[in-house]
Design an enzyme around this catalytic site. Structure first.
Site, PDB file in Angstrom:
ATOM      1  N   ASP A   1      42.957  34.928  41.420  1.00 59.68           N
ATOM      2  CA  ASP A   1      41.774  35.404  41.539  1.00 59.68           C
ATOM      3  C   ASP A   1      41.843  35.922  43.148  1.00 59.68           C
ATOM      4  OD1 ASP A   1      38.792  35.682  41.571  1.00 59.68           O
ATOM      5  OD2 ASP A   1      38.896  34.241  43.285  1.00 59.68           O
TER       6      ASP A   1
ATOM      7  N   GLU B   1      43.812  39.595  40.430  1.00 55.08           N
ATOM      8  CA  GLU B   1      42.447  40.204  40.382  1.00 55.08           C
ATOM      9  C   GLU B   1      42.536  40.997  41.695  1.00 55.08           C
ATOM     10  OE1 GLU B   1      37.701  39.522  40.706  1.00 55.08           O
ATOM     11  OE2 GLU B   1      39.263  38.586  41.856  1.00 55.08           O
TER      12      GLU B   1
END
Length: 584
Positions: free
Chosen positions: A231, A299
């Site tokens: 993330d 991401e």
């Protein structure tokens, strides 16, 4: 005697060939399993509640694993399940090696992995390295300046003005508005928090932090997962000199994160080195343990040139297996032309380093759903694109059904932290709750998600009609089309075939997938809200017979229909997958 020898040699040779082929298949299954995968994102809080508290949990996910096998999904990615105060619903972690109690226990996780293995479903975990929760023991120790934790986070004194007022060290802004610096009274310093106040940034210039996060990875790898989705990787490092960022010129609001050009707080060169380090950790783990290659996907909303460096750097050093491609979210929408679609699809394939694999993210928990972004009539066409483009597909839970955002969630039911901070007058414009509502399994209470009187977010009222059970029972449905596309992906031409796009006109585009000795497949999409009659004869090799393989829910076409290349009629937002059969 000679005949016997020849027979023996042929027999040995055949055994050798078969053994080699078997070994090749085993190696392919171990190392290349991810290259044509569809990864299904589960938002655990909204997937399935097993105990009636209105919150999805691990036992609920385990109870639904058969659904993936039945559908044809063989890999799932779980959004954060770690212990957390839930300021940002799991992206603020207070214990990286334990399960959020609302979701279950480590024993529940072990049971989930065991059942997934039994069904042939691989599990990917969300990994949130940029920040922890301010309730994490590391942060509490760092506040107290305990030995070994003094520099676990990014701390700064700030600037003392002549009038005695202390202000942040620079002008950096939080993603969620306002200064990225938060004053801590106990430590008498500012800490960096690029997200909410409850998510202090870890200091990756401290080797102890990297070691601690390596240990977290190894803990979950030992639990049997197949890899990680990393993330917010673009925020990991910041400019060591703490230089002010220049204005972007795109907004006059000095508290809006778009007010600055983030040249010192995002996509710093050190990010690549950290990812390469973690790639080596995962490769080493695979080499020393049974099971599939453990993979990493990342991401990061960044420029295409920056993202390509994630695959590998200029020296060929490998990073993650793939960085997420968000172009369908950030660059394309219901107003995009056929040329726009072809441009952004081709751009990724052109920029991507040789030997790597493309990927296509249609939706996620942070952005409006596909049906809400592109229009409800576009659902099948978008899934056709996802499944027939070369490489990897990423599906957010519910997109296979065409679930829509629930934009009428009341202020009192709103829980997304940035929306709550925006206030009652502005919350709807930024809330992510509408795309996070519970999965719509059936038309029973709470869409079959929970037996609770109240769920953590309200269920979209359209669940009475839009749900899995209805679509499983219908003759044609988004779900059945999605399922048929997954089966189609097993064709060699979609696994290994070439890609050739064509802008047919401003509103229609097509692309061919071709492979020697295989039937050519053609995907054609009308991105407009008007009916189109198109001629693709010049785009396909003649003579061919055109047969429909996949058609949408509302299409006038049926599977097996013959089409004329000179006159294909496409309804508004319609897509078709067509097989080209050579005329004899």
């Amino acid at each position: 005697m000679v005949v016997v020898k020849i027979a023996f040699i042929l027999s040995v040779g055949l055994v050798g060939i078969l053994a080699h082929n078997h070994q090749s298949k085993e190696l392919d299954a171990k190392y290349n399993w991810w290259q044509h995968e569809v990864f299904y994102q589960i938002y655990p809080r909204s997937f399935q509640d097993s105990n009636g508290d209105g919150i999805g949990d691990l036992q609920g996910i385990t109870s639904r694993l058969q659904y993936f096998k039945d559908t044809g999904i063989t890999s799932v990615w779980l959004s954060p399940i770690y212990e957390s105060p839930m300021v940002d619903f799991g992206y603020d972690i207070s214990n990286y090696t334990n399960i959020q109690p609302e979701y279950g226990t480590l024993e529940d996780f072990d049971a989930l992995i065991a059942k997934a293995n039994e069904l042939g479903v691989k599990v990917i975990l969300d990994f949130v390295p940029n920040h922890s929760s301010n309730k994490h023991p590391w942060f509490i120790k760092s506040v107290a300046r305990e030995p070994g934790y003094e520099d676990f986070y990014v701390w700064e004194d700030g600037i003392l003005l002549e009038n005695g007022t202390r202000v942040p060290p620079n002008n950096w802004l939080s993603v969620f508005s306002g200064s990225a610096w938060m004053w801590n009274e106990e430590r008498q310093q500012y800490y960096l928090r690029q997200f909410t106040y409850g998510q202090p940034d870890l200091n990756y210039r401290n080797p102890a932090v990297i070691k601690a996060m390596d240990d977290v990875m190894l803990f979950w790898l030992n639990k049997g997962i197949a890899g990680f989705r990393i993330d917010a990787i673009i925020y990991i490092y910041e400019d060591a000199q703490l230089r002010d960022e220049p204005p972007s010129g795109t907004t006059d609001d000095p508290n809006n994160e778009a007010y600055l050009s983030h040249i010192y707080t995002r996509n710093q060169p050190e990010d690549y080195g950290l990812l390469q380090h973690w790639r080596q950790l995962l490769d080493n783990y695979t080499a020393n343990h049974e099971g599939p290659l453990r993979i990493m996907m990342t991401e990061g909303y960044a420029s295409v040139s920056q993202l390509m460096e994630y695959y590998e750097d200029s020296n060929g050093v490998q990073g993650p297996q793939f960085p997420f491609n968000f172009d369908f979210i950030t660059e394309l929408n219901a107003n995009s032309t056929a040329a726009d679609f072809v441009f952004y699809i081709s751009r990724w394939l052109i920029y991507m380093p040789h030997g790597h694999v493309a990927n296509w993210v249609m939706g996620n928990h942070d952005n409006p759903r596909v049906a809400s972004r592109f229009g409800e009539k576009s659902v099948d066409a978008m899934n056709m694109l996802l499944m027939t483009l070369p490489g990897i597909g990423i599906t957010y839970n519910g997109e296979e059904l065409g679930m829509t955002d629930y934009r009428d969630i009341s202020w009192s039911d709103t829980v997304d932290q940035p929306a709550c901070e925006a206030g009652i007058d502005n919350y709807k414009t930024i809330s992510r709750d509408p795309e996070r509502t519970p999965m719509q399994w059936n038309s029973d209470l709470n869409a079959g998600f929970s037996s609770a009187n109240r769920t953590w977010l309200p269920v979209n009222p359209n669940y009475k009609d839009l749900n899995l059970r209805n679509q499983q029972q219908a003759r044609r449905s988004h779900y059945k089309i999605y399922q048929s596309l997954l089966k189609l992906r097993q064709l060699p031409v979609l696994k290994n075939g070439s890609f050739e796009p064509e802008v047919v006109n401003r509103r229609v585009f097509a692309f061919k997938r071709e492979l020697k000795n295989e039937h050519t497949l053609l995907t054609i999409v009308n991105v407009s809200n008007r009916t189109e009659l198109v001629n693709i004869a010049d785009f396909i090799d003649q003579p061919n017979r055109l047969s429909v393989l996949v058609a949408g829910v509302d299409s006038q076409h049926r599977v097996g229909d013959r089409l004329k290349a000179e006159a294909i009629e496409l309804a508004p937002n319609e897509g078709l997958v067509i097989q080209l059969n050579k005329r004899k």
